[in-house]
Write a protein that holds these residues in place. Sequence first.
Motif, short mmCIF file in Angstrom:
data_model
loop_
_atom_site.label_atom_id
_atom_site.label_comp_id
_atom_site.label_asym_id
_atom_site.label_seq_id
_atom_site.Cartn_x
_atom_site.Cartn_y
_atom_site.Cartn_z
N ASN A 1 0.82 -1.22 0.00
CA ASN A 1 0.00 0.00 0.00
C ASN A 1 0.85 1.26 0.00
O ASN A 1 0.42 2.32 -0.45
CB ASN A 1 -0.93 0.03 1.23
N ALA A 2 2.06 1.17 0.53
CA ALA A 2 2.96 2.33 0.51
C ALA A 2 3.92 2.24 -0.66
O ALA A 2 4.02 3.16 -1.47
CB ALA A 2 3.72 2.42 1.84
N VAL A 3 4.64 1.12 -0.75
CA VAL A 3 5.78 1.09 -1.67
C VAL A 3 5.57 0.26 -2.93
O VAL A 3 6.45 0.19 -3.78
CB VAL A 3 7.06 0.58 -0.94
N GLY A 4 4.42 -0.39 -3.05
CA GLY A 4 4.16 -1.19 -4.25
C GLY A 4 3.99 -0.30 -5.48
O GLY A 4 3.90 0.93 -5.38
N GLU A 5 3.90 -0.93 -6.65
CA GLU A 5 3.76 -0.19 -7.90
C GLU A 5 2.58 0.78 -7.86
O GLU A 5 2.63 1.87 -8.40
CB GLU A 5 3.55 -1.17 -9.07
N ASN A 6 1.49 0.33 -7.23
CA ASN A 6 0.29 1.17 -7.16
C ASN A 6 0.14 1.84 -5.79
O ASN A 6 -0.89 2.40 -5.48
CB ASN A 6 -0.95 0.33 -7.44
N GLY A 7 1.19 1.74 -4.98
CA GLY A 7 1.13 2.30 -3.64
C GLY A 7 1.24 3.81 -3.64
O GLY A 7 1.56 4.44 -4.65
N ALA A 8 0.96 4.38 -2.49
CA ALA A 8 0.85 5.84 -2.38
C ALA A 8 2.18 6.54 -2.62
O ALA A 8 2.22 7.62 -3.23
CB ALA A 8 0.30 6.21 -1.01
N LEU A 9 3.27 5.97 -2.16
CA LEU A 9 4.57 6.63 -2.35
C LEU A 9 4.93 6.68 -3.83
O LEU A 9 5.45 7.68 -4.32
CB LEU A 9 5.68 5.87 -1.61
N ARG A 10 4.66 5.59 -4.53
CA ARG A 10 5.03 5.52 -5.94
C ARG A 10 4.10 6.37 -6.80
O ARG A 10 4.51 6.90 -7.82
CB ARG A 10 5.01 4.07 -6.43
N ARG A 11 2.86 6.46 -6.41
CA ARG A 11 1.89 7.17 -7.25
C ARG A 11 1.81 8.66 -6.91
O ARG A 11 1.12 9.40 -7.60
CB ARG A 11 0.51 6.53 -7.11
N TYR A 12 2.49 9.06 -5.86
CA TYR A 12 2.40 10.47 -5.45
C TYR A 12 2.82 11.38 -6.61
O TYR A 12 3.87 11.19 -7.22
CB TYR A 12 3.29 10.74 -4.24
N GLY A 13 1.98 12.35 -6.89
CA GLY A 13 2.33 13.31 -7.93
C GLY A 13 2.04 12.84 -9.34
O GLY A 13 2.23 13.57 -10.30
N SER A 14 1.56 11.58 -9.47
CA SER A 14 1.33 11.04 -10.81
C SER A 14 -0.05 11.42 -11.33
O SER A 14 -0.36 11.21 -12.50
CB SER A 14 1.43 9.52 -10.79
#
Lengths: 562, 562
Positions: B538-551
């Motif tokens: 949920n944080a670091v996965g491909e669709n997680g929040a950290l990765r999707r931030y700003g996308s």
Amino acid sequence: MAGEDRVLAGGAKYIDFQTDPSRYRHWKLGVDGDVATLTMDVDENGGLFEGYQLKLNSYDLGVDIELADAVQRLRFEYPDVKVVVLRSAKNRVFCAGANIRMLAGSTHAHKVNFCKFTNETRNGLEDSSENSGQRFITVVNGTAAGGGYELALATDHIILADDGAAAVALPEVPLLAVLPGTGGLTRVVDKRKVRRDHADYFCTIEEGIKGKRAVQWRLVDEIAPNSRLEARIAERTKEFAAASKRSGSGTGIALTPLDRSIGENSIRYGFVSVDIDRAERIATISIRAPETPPPADIDGLIARGASFWPLQVARELDDAILHLRINELEIAMLVFKSHGDRADVVAHDAFLDTHKAHWLVNEIRQYWKRVLKRIDVTSRTLVALVEPGSCFVGTLAELVFAADRSYMLIGQKQGDNRPPPTIELTAMNFGPYPMSHGLTRLQSRFQADPSDLERAQARIGEAIDAEQAEQLGLLTFALDDIDWDDEVRVFLEERTSFSPDGLTGMEANLRFVGPETMESKIFSRLTAWQNWIFQRPNAVGENGALRRYGSGERPLFDMTRV
Amino acid sequence: MAGEDRVLAGGAKYIDFQTDPSRYRHWKLGVDGDVATLTMDVDENGGLFEGYQLKLNSYDLGVDIELADAVQRLRFEYPDVKVVVLRSAKNRVFCAGANIRMLAGSTHAHKVNFCKFTNETRNGLEDSSENSGQRFITVVNGTAAGGGYELALATDHIILADDGAAAVALPEVPLLAVLPGTGGLTRVVDKRKVRRDHADYFCTIEEGIKGKRAVQWRLVDEIAPNSRLEARIAERTKEFAAASKRSGSGTGIALTPLDRSIGENSIRYGFVSVDIDRAERIATISIRAPETPPPADIDGLIARGASFWPLQVARELDDAILHLRINELEIAMLVFKSHGDRADVVAHDAFLDTHKAHWLVNEIRQYWKRVLKRIDVTSRTLVALVEPGSCFVGTLAELVFAADRSYMLIGQKQGDNRPPPTIELTAMNFGPYPMSHGLTRLQSRFQADPSDLERAQARIGEAIDAEQAEQLGLLTFALDDIDWDDEVRVFLEERTSFSPDGLTGMEANLRFVGPETMESKIFSRLTAWQNWIFQRPNAVGENGALRRYGSGERPLFDMTRV
């Protein structure tokens, strides 16, 4: 992830926390005068899930549910019992700990919930010893490994057979690449005060420690040759019984089966109701006030038995929380509501206060303490809604203080002629229900300024409306009818949209403010590390130690130190 | 895993913790009488790695290395400074916290090590305030979000501009699905004593809290309109300077560049040497005794400056530990050795004891305390080998007590005519170097029986041989020459074969026995939860929040509550 397909044995649809001695498959409870014996004799084929066998007295959640039930019944049903001897019916093995194949095949969520419940059960042993005077003696007749030794650690006295073979061990790190999951590390150094480098050695050898060194290093209290083992047990039992502060006598309260019906989206008990909104991912837990005043005296209480309102509600609430935790994993939030006549709740709290010296009343108070602690460590957002018709008084008001957020209506709702809601404090909010870190919920809440606590205490017995309650700091937000629906709805919707993991970590940190105890260290520190490790490929990956255990293949580790 | 390919900017081969104000890219250090001003003005293009820009005063490890250096220099080089004002050179933003793209692209190990170092830096601010009388005032002129607010939380006083825009915020949970990673949750409730439900609200809103509510909820100490901001800062600075217990004056010690050469498998400093055995995954850290006696007095100390043995060793050891932590991730174990004449080490410890009231000596003692704390929270197995020729005396003996395991030779080695090793206790083992949970290493070690501590204290100044040391409980195992090589080799080989994650969790739990402080809670509880979350999809996965931030895309969460 591994274990998603795990199937409950015997076609069960959910994991049930209710049981009784007539249904035990893994334990035998025997009582003889002031001594009870709890004998572990795990039925290999009695696993909760399909797909593994519980060899060598290894356990799964089902085994622990029976243990928790037995410990609970000993407190309520056996006033005379002062000592509990915990032992094994298996030859040369006390208990091999949590079953490894069960763990290897479990979901992350199940592993975490399993450890949480087993921790609560072990804390329950210590709580019984401290607060009910039922002292626990463990007889380690063979191997006590991992969770087996951790179970022994939760008792007051460990006698190890001195036969050249019996040993205590925490082999998790070298064998399985995980931590001892039920408080072992903490209890070894914090409770038994084993020197940290001795503990380091002990926790990195598979074979464990036996004989004199086990005593010298404080891992057990004493050793006895097999020829003298029974005599030694008898001796210690007598000693512990003589020193027990157990004050019970006469008849206890039989913990009769709960009146419960579990539906698709609801659970109905006598006074507690759970409604599940799956779309919103919210479970609403409503508690109904008693409809009769408390009994006149202790005899009246005993006559009511398990239907005495505070006891019945505690049991129902406990079961509901456990059910939701393990069977309803997608529920993000528990919303507490209450309804009924405040006066009868006040009167029951007064009964619990007036008769607190009586052993049975003490048990009921201690049980409420444990149920509230169980709520504190439940990893769901906790919300209290204080609305017209509610009865958050004393004991029930603790749910408001346990909540991460609480909302209370100012005045009335349009078209609802019930009077504005009030909350009321009783003596029960100021001592009997400490959290696991030793402070009451109000002490925790008012740590910035202890005079706030005194200010609240001065209002015991008053009906406190929303604006007063907000001003006293007893709730998060007081809202009027115009804002109520929108604000509450937006909050609930927003909250359930957040990552559950982030919320779990945040709530675990914000709920326990200030001091720490061994118990709170186990829940919030050891558990957090274990959860991390339970996510790491070195433990749970295809080539990790848990999955490869017993396969004959060595695990493959990523050697990066993090 | 994300970030494996991260490349250090400017062709650097490793992350260097050494810097000085002439090389700062992100901070300006100004000193005016008894007031220093630390101005954050992050160079967008000065990231430690390639691939992200440090906008809005967001930071990465490189920014924090400069901050740590500045705080350290203020203590040693500026005896007159009593107050440090922390502020931003950017318009309408104080600091946006840890850079999100940096985090999203970092390895798990880098994230964890980054948080650990930034935690140590923030604890360092508090340590300076408490033990060196340099008080910190933060001026929040705009947004202080996430790590930006956490930096402010580590200071003594927060002034928030009251301009309708400036706000403090911990938006990690709602925005990024991770926790505030540098003590924010703990400091909000434990240090600032924000009520837990207010903290819950605060930590779940992205926009933060400004103006009066920020004061009412204890999130900041005061607000000031922009027109009066500078006057208010001047006023508070004067007040804090007047109340400071800083006793420095005259000349400090310039922290001149370390004499260091980093080779493929070694790091050489003046007194500290690191040898890396990559096949065995062991780094041996050897510390050499001084070759001269300590100076006669404080003037002599000042004349020696940064080459005063205890200070030089502390700096070298600190750098070595930091280097190994972040640049040598596969090293499983740090093995401490020492060599040289015990007498000179004893004499230096005596100097540190005799002159402890002098501000510079105090700084050196405090620095050793911090270096030892840094070792305590280093997630590598710590081992001390006490062999002939070693000089584990007083301050250096703390390394033996910090170790997870310690081994000492009984007698001599065949063919080695050096005398049998001894260790020696000094006053420095009984107070000045508490661990982060408040106990000294010997108090921690002897918690089972405080009389063991007295027994050890009675032996101050004696040369204690291996058998005596084992009997006093000062080390894990005393071994004779026949067993030494085999036992030590087997231990080292076995240990490095275990899962690093299991060891990290185990060591973090066994090292900190007994009480907790805010600092130890941050390291062992908040950190553990954050590490867990840093592993969650949920944080670091491909669709997680950290990765999707700003996308522009919303993260996708698995909604299971664990």
